[in-house]
Scaffold this motif. Sequence first.
Motif, PDB file in Angstrom:
ATOM      1  N   GLU A 298       0.827  -1.214   0.000  1.00 38.67           N
ATOM      2  CA  GLU A 298       0.000   0.000   0.000  1.00 38.67           C
ATOM      3  C   GLU A 298       0.862   1.265   0.000  1.00 38.67           C
ATOM      4  OE1 GLU A 298      -0.491  -2.542   2.276  1.00 38.67           O
ATOM      5  OE2 GLU A 298      -2.152  -3.423   1.162  1.00 38.67           O
ATOM      6  N   ASP A 299       2.029   1.214   0.653  1.00 37.86           N
ATOM      7  CA  ASP A 299       2.930   2.376   0.657  1.00 37.86           C
ATOM      8  C   ASP A 299       3.420   2.697  -0.748  1.00 37.86           C
ATOM      9  OD1 ASP A 299       2.567   2.420   3.380  1.00 37.86           O
ATOM     10  OD2 ASP A 299       4.674   2.058   3.888  1.00 37.86           O
ATOM     11  N   PHE A 300       3.629   1.669  -1.560  1.00 40.43           N
ATOM     12  CA  PHE A 300       4.030   1.899  -2.944  1.00 40.43           C
ATOM     13  C   PHE A 300       2.903   2.562  -3.716  1.00 40.43           C
ATOM     14  CE2 PHE A 300       6.970  -1.381  -1.630  1.00 40.43           C
ATOM     15  CZ  PHE A 300       8.162  -0.963  -2.207  1.00 40.43           C
ATOM     16  N   VAL A 301       1.691   2.018  -3.548  1.00 39.05           N
ATOM     17  CA  VAL A 301       0.537   2.548  -4.265  1.00 39.05           C
ATOM     18  C   VAL A 301       0.286   4.010  -3.883  1.00 39.05           C
ATOM     19  CG1 VAL A 301      -1.962   2.317  -4.584  1.00 39.05           C
ATOM     20  CG2 VAL A 301      -0.510   0.275  -4.541  1.00 39.05           C
ATOM     21  N   LEU A 302       0.404   4.336  -2.595  1.00 43.08           N
ATOM     22  CA  LEU A 302       0.087   5.676  -2.116  1.00 43.08           C
ATOM     23  C   LEU A 302       1.222   6.680  -2.281  1.00 43.08           C
ATOM     24  CD1 LEU A 302      -1.775   4.726   1.188  1.00 43.08           C
ATOM     25  CD2 LEU A 302      -2.801   5.516  -0.967  1.00 43.08           C
ATOM     26  N   ASN A 303       2.483   6.230  -2.203  1.00 41.12           N
ATOM     27  CA  ASN A 303       3.598   7.175  -2.101  1.00 41.12           C
ATOM     28  C   ASN A 303       4.643   7.096  -3.212  1.00 41.12           C
ATOM     29  OD1 ASN A 303       2.646   8.117   0.496  1.00 41.12           O
ATOM     30  ND2 ASN A 303       3.358   6.166   1.296  1.00 41.12           N
ATOM     31  N   CYS A 304       4.521   6.147  -4.113  1.00 43.29           N
ATOM     32  CA  CYS A 304       5.531   5.985  -5.161  1.00 43.29           C
ATOM     33  C   CYS A 304       4.883   6.122  -6.535  1.00 43.29           C
ATOM     34  CB  CYS A 304       6.186   4.606  -5.067  1.00 43.29           C
ATOM     35  SG  CYS A 304       7.082   4.318  -3.541  1.00 43.29           S
ATOM     36  N   ASP A 305       5.702   6.472  -7.500  1.00 39.93           N
ATOM     37  CA  ASP A 305       5.219   6.515  -8.878  1.00 39.93           C
ATOM     38  C   ASP A 305       5.272   5.116  -9.467  1.00 39.93           C
ATOM     39  OD1 ASP A 305       4.700   9.316  -9.298  1.00 39.93           O
ATOM     40  OD2 ASP A 305       6.870   9.632  -9.255  1.00 39.93           O
TER      41      ASP A 305
END
Length: 171
Positions: free
Chosen positions: A148-155
């Motif tokens: 979820e951190d990738f989905v919310l905070n990464c391109d």
Amino acid sequence: MRKIYKHTQANRGMGLERIIDMANTQYRNKGVADVRKIPTPVKITSNVKGKVSGHVTKGELVDYFGVKDGRAIVFDAKETNITTSFPLKNVHEHQFNILKSWHQKGAKAFLLISFTKRQYETYLLPFEMLEEAWKGYIGDGKKSIPYEDFVLNCDQVKRDKGYVLHYLKAI
């Protein structure tokens, strides 16, 4: 449709690296950037009648170095078949230290992480986010970064504008 590669310990990450290499060739051919893969160091142990034997030696670098718009780029490519998180044990300490050193000197340092069981969804994890997660990893904190951190905070990086993987769009 993407070709699905059989993943073993020996070729883990090769699918993502092939795509990155194709993108880097496209970037060079279009004059956008010059990013190159650093070959994996191999120590040759014997050469008998043209049959060469050897083993991979411990690397001291990350996978890719380059330059875009006069600024250094340094990154490593990682794949995980875990759908819920990216395990930080997949990043070696020497890789983290190289990324940190180059980041401190002004380079764009990051990881490209592909979630293979999510149809190779690939994200650019900026060094700052890796560094924050690493503090917990070496301490008593989390040992992985939640999906979820990738989905919310990464391109998320993907095919775009003719590039097979347009990761430079995210930096």
